[in-house]
Write an enzyme that holds these catalytic residues in place. Structure first.
Site, PDB file in Angstrom:
ATOM      1  CB  SER A   5      -0.904   0.022   1.237  1.00  0.00           C
ATOM      2  OG  SER A   5      -1.577   1.258   1.352  1.00  0.00           O
ATOM      3  CE1 TYR A  45      -3.871  -1.772   6.086  1.00  0.00           C
ATOM      4  CE2 TYR A  45      -3.323   0.397   5.231  1.00  0.00           C
ATOM      5  CZ  TYR A  45      -3.695  -0.911   5.011  1.00  0.00           C
ATOM      6  OH  TYR A  45      -3.878  -1.367   3.726  1.00  0.00           O
TER       7      TYR A  45
END
Length: 253
Positions: free
Chosen positions: A145, A158
């Site tokens: 990501s 995260y």
């Protein structure tokens, strides 16, 4: 294993409920494909996902897989090989987003997410890589990501797991050089999906299908890293080097 023309016969999606993982698998299915395995915690709940991939001559099934149960990963990968043959493409698509405010109040919850997103991914990837190295071919697709490119305060737990996973995947890719197996790292931006429902979309937001298109093109061209959308590579070439005080003032959370 791949046929004589190098076409994908066996596909595995680790995180078989992932919309991105499913979209990638859907695009990889050809007349040569024999099996698609959706590995997820609740295989009995994957009926819709199985139906979305079914084609004539393709065996699509869901099997139990727990990313957090690292002790089970070696046996899981070996069972995949026995039941379905050599995996040609393995898509690592599992992960939990979580909520930073909750992590701040309950660090134990953050630890659980970090264990799944990073430790679980490292564990199963190493076992998959061992199998790919042994068979001398295959691709591991790792869904990273852009959140890991420069970790934002709004979701730093995260983001840190994705930063760690991305670095691990790069090292794993280097370690497989010359073995016949390869790693493709995919760095999506904000993706409109069930996981992000209700969240404010970031600039250059994309969709699971668009990420899948970028991924498959990257596989065919032999890329090591792809961004989805591609413009984010240029955006983060700038953002990565902003001074801390400037970065913290950006309206990114």
């Amino acid at each position: 294993m791949q046929n004589a023309f190098g076409e994908t016969q066996n596909i595995v999606v680790l995180g078989g409920m992932s919309e991105i993982g499913l979209a990638i698998a859907r695009r990889l299915i050809t007349p040569a494909t024999k099996s698609v395995v959706l590995a997820c915690r609740r295989p009995d709940a994957a009926t819709t996902q199985i139906a979305s991939l079914q084609r004539e001559g393709v065996d699509v099934r869901a099997v139990a897989f727990d990313a957090a149960d690292t002790d089970s990963h070696e046996a899981f990968v070996e069972q995949l090989r026995r039941d379905h043959g050599d995996p040609d493409v393995v898509i690592l698509a599992f992960g939990q987003l979580g909520d930073q405010d909750r992590f701040d109040e309950d660090p134990a919850t953050a630890v659980k997410v970090a264990h799944v997103n990073y430790t679980g991914a490292v564990s199963v990837s190493l076992h998959v890589a061992k199998q790919l190295r042994r068979q001398g071919h295959g691709r591991l697709i790792v869904l990273s990501s852009v959140a890991g490119e420069r970790v934002r305060k709004a979701n730093f737990v995260y983001g840190s797991t994705k930063a760690g996973l991305d670095g691990f995947a790069q090292g794993l890719s280097d370690s497989l050089e010359g073995s016949g197996a390869r790693v493709l790292i995919v760095r999506p931006g904000f993706v409109h999906s069930a996981m992000t429902t209700g969240m404010k979309a970031a600039p250059f937001a994309t969709t699971p299908d668009a990420v899948a298109d970028v991924t498959v093109r990257g596989l065919k061209s032999g890329r090591r890293i792809v961004w989805a959308p591609g413009i984010l590579r240029l955006v983060f070439a700038v953002l990565r080097h902003l001074p801390g005080p400037v970065w913290r003032r950006l309206p990114l959370g």
